[in-house]
Enzyme design. Sequence first.
Site, PDB file in Angstrom:
ATOM      1  N   ARG A  48      -9.246  27.365  43.795  1.00 43.31           N
ATOM      2  CA  ARG A  48     -10.474  26.694  44.235  1.00 43.31           C
ATOM      3  C   ARG A  48     -10.932  27.255  45.577  1.00 43.31           C
ATOM      4  O   ARG A  48     -12.117  27.393  45.837  1.00 43.31           O
ATOM      5  CB  ARG A  48     -10.282  25.157  44.332  1.00 43.31           C
ATOM      6  CG  ARG A  48     -11.414  24.469  45.098  1.00 43.31           C
ATOM      7  CD  ARG A  48     -11.562  22.976  44.830  1.00 43.31           C
ATOM      8  NE  ARG A  48     -10.333  22.232  44.845  1.00 43.31           N
ATOM      9  CZ  ARG A  48      -9.593  21.986  45.930  1.00 43.31           C
ATOM     10  NH1 ARG A  48      -9.962  22.433  47.110  1.00 43.31           N
ATOM     11  NH2 ARG A  48      -8.483  21.282  45.822  1.00 43.31           N
ATOM     12  N   TYR A 101     -38.920  25.770  40.629  1.00 42.95           N
ATOM     13  CA  TYR A 101     -38.120  25.601  39.417  1.00 42.95           C
ATOM     14  C   TYR A 101     -37.850  24.095  39.220  1.00 42.95           C
ATOM     15  O   TYR A 101     -37.463  23.397  40.167  1.00 42.95           O
ATOM     16  CB  TYR A 101     -36.810  26.378  39.591  1.00 42.95           C
ATOM     17  CG  TYR A 101     -35.802  26.121  38.511  1.00 42.95           C
ATOM     18  CD1 TYR A 101     -36.020  26.580  37.214  1.00 42.95           C
ATOM     19  CD2 TYR A 101     -34.629  25.421  38.776  1.00 42.95           C
ATOM     20  CE1 TYR A 101     -35.099  26.335  36.219  1.00 42.95           C
ATOM     21  CE2 TYR A 101     -33.700  25.178  37.775  1.00 42.95           C
ATOM     22  CZ  TYR A 101     -33.954  25.642  36.501  1.00 42.95           C
ATOM     23  OH  TYR A 101     -33.041  25.394  35.512  1.00 42.95           O
ATOM     24  N   ASP A 174     -35.371  31.480  46.877  1.00 46.07           N
ATOM     25  CA  ASP A 174     -34.759  31.598  45.554  1.00 46.07           C
ATOM     26  C   ASP A 174     -35.197  32.956  45.007  1.00 46.07           C
ATOM     27  O   ASP A 174     -36.359  33.164  44.665  1.00 46.07           O
ATOM     28  CB  ASP A 174     -35.235  30.443  44.658  1.00 46.07           C
ATOM     29  CG  ASP A 174     -34.560  30.452  43.281  1.00 46.07           C
ATOM     30  OD1 ASP A 174     -34.144  31.534  42.830  1.00 46.07           O
ATOM     31  OD2 ASP A 174     -34.482  29.373  42.662  1.00 46.07           O
ATOM     32  N   LYS A 199     -29.095  34.481  35.309  1.00 46.15           N
ATOM     33  CA  LYS A 199     -30.282  35.206  34.851  1.00 46.15           C
ATOM     34  C   LYS A 199     -30.063  36.720  34.988  1.00 46.15           C
ATOM     35  O   LYS A 199     -29.200  37.253  34.326  1.00 46.15           O
ATOM     36  CB  LYS A 199     -31.506  34.691  35.601  1.00 46.15           C
ATOM     37  CG  LYS A 199     -31.561  33.146  35.732  1.00 46.15           C
ATOM     38  CD  LYS A 199     -31.762  32.442  34.415  1.00 46.15           C
ATOM     39  CE  LYS A 199     -31.595  30.919  34.499  1.00 46.15           C
ATOM     40  NZ  LYS A 199     -32.360  30.220  35.541  1.00 46.15           N
TER      41      LYS A 199
HETATM   42  C1  PLP Z   1     -32.339  28.945  36.199  1.00 42.93           C
HETATM   43  C2  PLP Z   1     -32.834  28.840  37.581  1.00 42.93           C
HETATM   44  C3  PLP Z   1     -32.172  28.066  38.535  1.00 42.93           C
HETATM   45  C4  PLP Z   1     -30.963  27.199  38.197  1.00 42.93           C
HETATM   46  O1  PLP Z   1     -29.870  27.973  37.836  1.00 42.93           O
HETATM   47  P1  PLP Z   1     -28.721  27.485  36.799  1.00 42.93           P
HETATM   48  O2  PLP Z   1     -27.808  28.661  36.761  1.00 42.93           O
HETATM   49  O3  PLP Z   1     -29.402  27.176  35.496  1.00 42.93           O
HETATM   50  O4  PLP Z   1     -28.103  26.278  37.404  1.00 42.93           O
HETATM   51  C5  PLP Z   1     -32.672  28.058  39.825  1.00 42.93           C
HETATM   52  N1  PLP Z   1     -33.768  28.747  40.159  1.00 42.93           N
HETATM   53  C6  PLP Z   1     -34.443  29.496  39.265  1.00 42.93           C
HETATM   54  C7  PLP Z   1     -35.661  30.243  39.693  1.00 42.93           C
HETATM   55  C8  PLP Z   1     -34.004  29.566  37.951  1.00 42.93           C
HETATM   56  O5  PLP Z   1     -34.690  30.296  37.054  1.00 42.93           O
END
Ligand code: PLP
Length: 393
Positions: A48, A101, A174, A199
Amino acid sequence: MSGFATRAIHEGQEPDPSTGAVIPPLYLSSTYAQERVGEMRAGYDYARAGHPTRTAFESVLTALEGGEATYSFASGLAAEDALLRAVLRPGDHIVIPSDAYGGTYRLLSRIYGEWGIELTAANSSNPDEVASAIRPGQTKLVWVETPSNPLLGIADIAAIAAISKDAGALLVVDNTFATPALQRPLEFGADAVVHSTTKYIGGHSDVIGGAVVIGRGVELTDGRNGGTGTPSVADAVKFQQFAAGAGQGPLDLYLTHRGIKTLDVRMARHSENAAVVADALVEWLGADRVLYPGLAGHPGHEIAARQMSSFGGMVSFLAGSPERARRIVESTKVFTLAESLGGVESLIEYPYAMTHASVVGSQLEVPHDLVRVSVGIETVADLVADLEQAIAK
Ligand SMILES: *Cc1c(COP(=O)(O)O)cnc(C)c1O
């Protein structure tokens, strides 16, 4: 320093000293033997707190974003949550984009709202609106997403960084849609970057993960120390990872790290294919119905051209009616109807009822006829033909 693609492939990937294995081994162990009480062989005691696969991945992402440190988490939202908890205290205020988001908005409004965090949504493609949403002294974070999900809005990172700095707030970007291959927000003055590594960074739709990258020397204000005894935001996020325990495990990080090695070539092809798809959509639907920052008519095109090396693989368009949007997303054969984005395979979705259903009825509600596509790296003619037959239906 070596080039981006070289760093992506070699950073944190020294051949294993004991066997020469070119790919460092995956240690699944939850615990590590100690020579004597508290004396560790390689700095690891319990997974952890840290493990070699995590160290390797965090070092490569730090090198690619140009930050001080990276901390990886079990999802993008877990990463966001750790950063928010490291920085915010009850009574603080945060400014988020009015096209954030949906999950970021849900986290802040439905969880942080209960803990006394106040929230204002502002249109971050207009820095003046961000400036007027800031409450001097109370605003501790300004959150920006560029390009934004799913409307592909563009925020001027340098302009908003200057506004945030003046107000004593930290700027978080982000960077999920662009990735460091196309855009490095810390170079434009952002204090931290968050990623859903699920992603593009993972890139193969086979792992959920997230990361926070902290810029050099970023500190908490008002004498806060994030539970660590230092004002360092990096220390505070690291402490969250250890003490709250949402860090990413070895198998998931192994896959994520394998993905990041090809990020540079994938992003180039995603961008190339998306530009072709956007041009085709403009031809079929007209320029004002297609949202892609690479189009000269996009309101953020010039800013995007300044802060991104190319425009990425995400394209959205307005189908004209909700019925038509639903028919299109249910008619493609190469594009799979699914949530998520950023994998090698093309995906299509209807944000209003899928990824952004959580913001329906809020200030962040997305258009009812919006379709979002994640343009993959397949043969682009197949992608264009597939969308053409779906739109013609
Ligand atoms: C998918 C996404 C998130 C959240 O990420 P997870 O891995 O699904 O928790 C945050 N910001 C953006 C722009 C995203 O596309």
